[in-house]
Enzyme design. Structure first.
Site, PDB file in Angstrom:
ATOM      1  N   GLU A 307       0.884  -1.175   0.000  1.00  0.00           N
ATOM      2  CA  GLU A 307       0.000   0.000   0.000  1.00  0.00           C
ATOM      3  C   GLU A 307       0.915   1.216   0.000  1.00  0.00           C
ATOM      4  OE1 GLU A 307      -3.120  -0.553  -0.433  1.00  0.00           O
ATOM      5  OE2 GLU A 307      -2.977  -2.702  -0.057  1.00  0.00           O
ATOM      6  N   CYS A 341      -1.658   8.918   4.232  1.00  0.00           N
ATOM      7  CA  CYS A 341      -1.635   8.567   2.813  1.00  0.00           C
ATOM      8  C   CYS A 341      -2.912   9.032   2.128  1.00  0.00           C
ATOM      9  CB  CYS A 341      -1.460   7.072   2.662  1.00  0.00           C
ATOM     10  SG  CYS A 341      -2.422   6.200   3.874  1.00  0.00           S
TER      11      CYS A 341
HETATM   12  P1  NAD Z   1       9.175   4.732   3.171  1.00  0.00           P
HETATM   13  O1  NAD Z   1       8.985   4.045   1.861  1.00  0.00           O
HETATM   14  O2  NAD Z   1      10.277   5.726   3.264  1.00  0.00           O
HETATM   15  O3  NAD Z   1       9.436   3.681   4.314  1.00  0.00           O
HETATM   16  C1  NAD Z   1       8.561   2.624   4.564  1.00  0.00           C
HETATM   17  C2  NAD Z   1       9.337   1.511   5.215  1.00  0.00           C
HETATM   18  O4  NAD Z   1      10.218   0.946   4.243  1.00  0.00           O
HETATM   19  C3  NAD Z   1      10.227   1.964   6.377  1.00  0.00           C
HETATM   20  O5  NAD Z   1      10.174   0.990   7.385  1.00  0.00           O
HETATM   21  C4  NAD Z   1      11.591   2.021   5.729  1.00  0.00           C
HETATM   22  O6  NAD Z   1      12.653   1.873   6.646  1.00  0.00           O
HETATM   23  C5  NAD Z   1      11.516   0.844   4.797  1.00  0.00           C
HETATM   24  N1  NAD Z   1      12.490   0.811   3.706  1.00  0.00           N
HETATM   25  C6  NAD Z   1      13.123   1.826   3.102  1.00  0.00           C
HETATM   26  N2  NAD Z   1      13.909   1.354   2.113  1.00  0.00           N
HETATM   27  C7  NAD Z   1      13.762   0.010   2.093  1.00  0.00           C
HETATM   28  C8  NAD Z   1      14.294  -1.044   1.299  1.00  0.00           C
HETATM   29  N3  NAD Z   1      15.147  -0.808   0.296  1.00  0.00           N
HETATM   30  N4  NAD Z   1      13.905  -2.314   1.568  1.00  0.00           N
HETATM   31  C9  NAD Z   1      13.035  -2.572   2.564  1.00  0.00           C
HETATM   32  N5  NAD Z   1      12.501  -1.621   3.338  1.00  0.00           N
HETATM   33  C10 NAD Z   1      12.857  -0.344   3.105  1.00  0.00           C
HETATM   34  O7  NAD Z   1       7.764   5.398   3.586  1.00  0.00           O
HETATM   35  P2  NAD Z   1       7.414   6.263   4.891  1.00  0.00           P
HETATM   36  O8  NAD Z   1       8.011   7.627   4.726  1.00  0.00           O
HETATM   37  O9  NAD Z   1       7.664   5.530   6.146  1.00  0.00           O
HETATM   38  O10 NAD Z   1       5.834   6.364   4.752  1.00  0.00           O
HETATM   39  C11 NAD Z   1       5.228   7.328   3.980  1.00  0.00           C
HETATM   40  C12 NAD Z   1       4.726   6.730   2.678  1.00  0.00           C
HETATM   41  O11 NAD Z   1       3.839   5.664   2.983  1.00  0.00           O
HETATM   42  C13 NAD Z   1       3.901   7.724   1.879  1.00  0.00           C
HETATM   43  O12 NAD Z   1       4.206   7.570   0.513  1.00  0.00           O
HETATM   44  C14 NAD Z   1       2.468   7.285   2.177  1.00  0.00           C
HETATM   45  O13 NAD Z   1       1.539   7.664   1.191  1.00  0.00           O
HETATM   46  C15 NAD Z   1       2.615   5.807   2.282  1.00  0.00           C
HETATM   47  N6  NAD Z   1       1.536   5.207   3.059  1.00  0.00           N
HETATM   48  C16 NAD Z   1       0.564   4.536   2.379  1.00  0.00           C
HETATM   49  C17 NAD Z   1      -0.484   3.949   3.072  1.00  0.00           C
HETATM   50  C18 NAD Z   1      -1.561   3.201   2.347  1.00  0.00           C
HETATM   51  O14 NAD Z   1      -2.325   2.505   2.999  1.00  0.00           O
HETATM   52  N7  NAD Z   1      -1.660   3.304   1.033  1.00  0.00           N
HETATM   53  C19 NAD Z   1      -0.536   4.069   4.451  1.00  0.00           C
HETATM   54  C20 NAD Z   1       0.478   4.750   5.118  1.00  0.00           C
HETATM   55  C21 NAD Z   1       1.517   5.312   4.406  1.00  0.00           C
END
Ligand code: NAD
Length: 556
Positions: A307, A341
């Site tokens: 998501e 989000c």
């Molecule tokens: P992010 O992608 O920066 O991080 C998400 C997670 O991924 C973190 O735990 C991070 O450490 C990890 N991560 C980063 N690089 C990685 C890799 N190479 N391999 C594995 N894991 C890795 O996102 P964020 O800043 O924590 O969250 C914000 C984003 O999430 C926004 O784009 C938002 O729209 C989205 N979001 C979507 C929903 C939904 O339900 N659609 C809900 C909440 C947040």
């Protein structure tokens, strides 16, 4: 069914907030924290206890707390001088140990009756609803910068609902069975997936972390949970609650880690059987590509659920109720600093209504208080999550200041002296395709496009084609034919579509959440279908009549 009821009754015996039958599972009531209420008092106490404290959070692998030398800190977004948690990153070796520890627990956990697994999640929900509610709220407020109500709808209500409804759906799924005939009985066995699931959670919802790791575990899977660096304090509290509720130690491994190190290690393991991700599009795409590159290695095709982001719209038609539209925009765009989000970040208003709507937006904007949500409960939203987000959002404001097609109508100031504060900012664009109205910002910035009233059909198509996302969107109109037309044109523009309501605030079991296009795989957490992603059913046929010959009648 009888058996299920009996097990559940035992799980909640003696608890005031219990649910004693699957049919009775209801959404957790949202508490109001009014002056003089017991919940307000408990929350004040919990906040007080966290003041100036730094909690030590280890990796938990094989049921044991493990520290590595790579120590990190989680800072309070609105007071970055306060280190709320000290934790450490797991390295590749520790991650591999976690994979092995998880795999060693898999068979036994998967064979456990679903009633027993569900009972743990009902119990965890009861603990969150009662004795740990204030603690988990306070940790979400201090660690992720949420206000009381934002923490309540996330860390209490949504998380409790995820646990209870998923457990209910898992139990009911057992009754989704096959046709049996006199000569044979057919049964679907809902097995966990073979291998381990990697759950990767974002910072912005405590509930999402619990669900990403919890839902697969409920369905008989073992999980490596990598929490977000900026939600460590609340994630660990959720993890401990699950253990307290009876989750065996090896079912979920709790492993803070550098994102890419975690991603590279789990996608490199032959035992990876699924990724349950919520976060940004680039991270999910990277994981998906890594899985594709490693495809020859895997024992089973990993299931990928992600998501991701959004560029959510509010469309206002000339027939709209203006007050409702204005209040909906203020809440959706600015609550939690636009870091949901589902937050509204583009608003389309007809020119005939714009003078009124603009005046009302600016009037309400002046009343918004941005500050410390723990000290001052009248704060509407707080600082953005960290310095990276702060710089990124400040960059967008700089862009608005210099771009000829953009004008800042309100807000626009940023200050990171004490916390990562960004004012609620309203920008008008003359160019409906400007990048500020098509790319995700994830901060308290709303962009408005004013359209000629009689061109609303064109604007619906414009909304549909402006951004790569398809997460949430709202239509404000009293004219029923416009609502129908908008629903048709915007059918693929939003996985969660709102009519005369704001684009945020999805409730488990009422509005299961998620979108397609770049917003993700739309597996709808919070809905009945979601748990199907985490089971690999086995169809079993048992024949009661022996086969007495191998030839067919027509052959004679
Ligand atoms: P992010 O992608 O920066 O991080 C998400 C997670 O991924 C973190 O735990 C991070 O450490 C990890 N991560 C980063 N690089 C990685 C890799 N190479 N391999 C594995 N894991 C890795 O996102 P964020 O800043 O924590 O969250 C914000 C984003 O999430 C926004 O784009 C938002 O729209 C989205 N979001 C979507 C929903 C939904 O339900 N659609 C809900 C909440 C947040």
């Amino acid at each position: 069914m009888l058996q299920i009821t009996r097990v559940l009754s035992r799980s909640c015996a003696g608890l005031r907030w219990h649910h004693c039958s699957v049919a009775e599972v209801k959404n957790e009531p949202i508490l109001e924290y009014r002056h003089g209420s017991s919940e307000r008092e408990a929350l004040h106490k919990a906040l007080q206890e966290l003041k100036g404290k730094t909690e030590e959070i280890p990796c938990v692998v094989g049921g044991e707390a493990v520290w590595t030398e790579d120590v990190r800190y989680q800072l309070s977004p609105f007071k970055h001088g306060h280190k709320v948690a000290k934790y450490c990153y797991a390295d590749k070796d520790l991650l591999n140990k976690a994979i092995n520890a998880a795999l060693s627990a898999r068979r036994e956990w998967d064979l456990k009756p679903v009633q027993d697994r569900a009972q743990i999640f009902f119990k965890a929900a009861d603990i969150l609803s009662g004795p740990r509610r204030a603690e988990i709220l306070a940790k979400t407020m201090i660690g992720q910068g949420k206000t009381v109500i934002q923490a309540e709808i996330d860390a209490a209500a949504e998380l409790i609902d995820f646990f209870r409804f998923n457990a209910k759906y898992a139990l009911e799924l057992q009754h989704e069975q096959l046709i049996s005939v006199p000569v044979s009985t057919n049964t679907l066995v809902y097995r966990g997936l073979e291998g381990f699931i990697a759950a990767v959670s974002p910072f912005n919802f405590t509930a999402i972390g619990g669900n990403l790791a919890g839902a697969p575990a409920l369905m008989g899977n073992v999980v490596l949970w990598k929490p977000s660096d900026t939600a460590m304090l609340s994630s660990y509290a959720v993890y401990k609650t699950l253990l307290e509720a009876g989750l065996p130690p090896n079912v979920i491994q709790f492993i803070p880690a550098d994102g890419p190190v975690f991603g590279d290690t789990v996608t490199g393991s032959e035992h990876l059987c699924g990724i349950n991700f919520t976060g940004s599009v680039p991270t999910f795409k990277r994981l998906w590509k890594q899985v594709a590159e490693n495809l020859e290695r895997y024992r089973t095709f990993p299931r990928l659920s992600g998501e991701c982001g959004g560029k959510n719209f509010h469309f206002v038609h000339k027939s709209a109720d203006v007050e409702s539209a204005v209040n909906g925009v203020i809440r959706s765009a600015f609550e939690y600093g636009g870091q949901k989000c589902s937050a509204c970040s583009r608003l389309y208003v007809p020119d005939s209504l714009w003078p009124r709507i603009k005046a009302r937006l600016l009037e309400e904007h002046r009343k918004i208080k941005v500050g410390d949500p723990a000290e001052d409960f009248s704060t509407f939203f707080s600082a953005v999550i960290d310095d990276r987000a702060f710089r990124r959002i400040a960059g967008w404001i700089k862009h608005a200041e210099t771009s000829p097609s953009l004008s800042i109508l309100a807000g626009g100031k940023c200050n990171d002296d004490v916390g990562y504060y960004v004012e609620p900012t309203i920008i008008e664009t003359k160019d409906p395709k400007e990048k500020i109205i098509s790319e995700e910002i994830f901060g308290p910035i709303l962009t408005v496009y004013v359209y000629p009233e009689n061109k609303y059909r064109d604007v619906l198509h414009l909304i549909d084609s402006t951004s790569p996302y398809g997460l949430t969107g709202a239509v404000f109109a009293q004219d029923k034919s416009v609502i129908e037309e908008a629903s048709r044109v915007l059918r693929n523009a939003a996985g969660n579509f709102y009519i005369n309501d704001k684009s945020t605030g999805a409730v488990v079991a009422q509005q299961p959440f998620g979108g397609s296009r770049a917003s993700g795989t739309n597996d709808k957490p919070g809905g009945r279908h979601y748990i199907l992603r985490w089971t690999s059913p086995q169809a079993v046929k048992e024949t009661h009549v022996p086969l007495t010959e191998w030839t067919y009648p027509y052959m004679q």
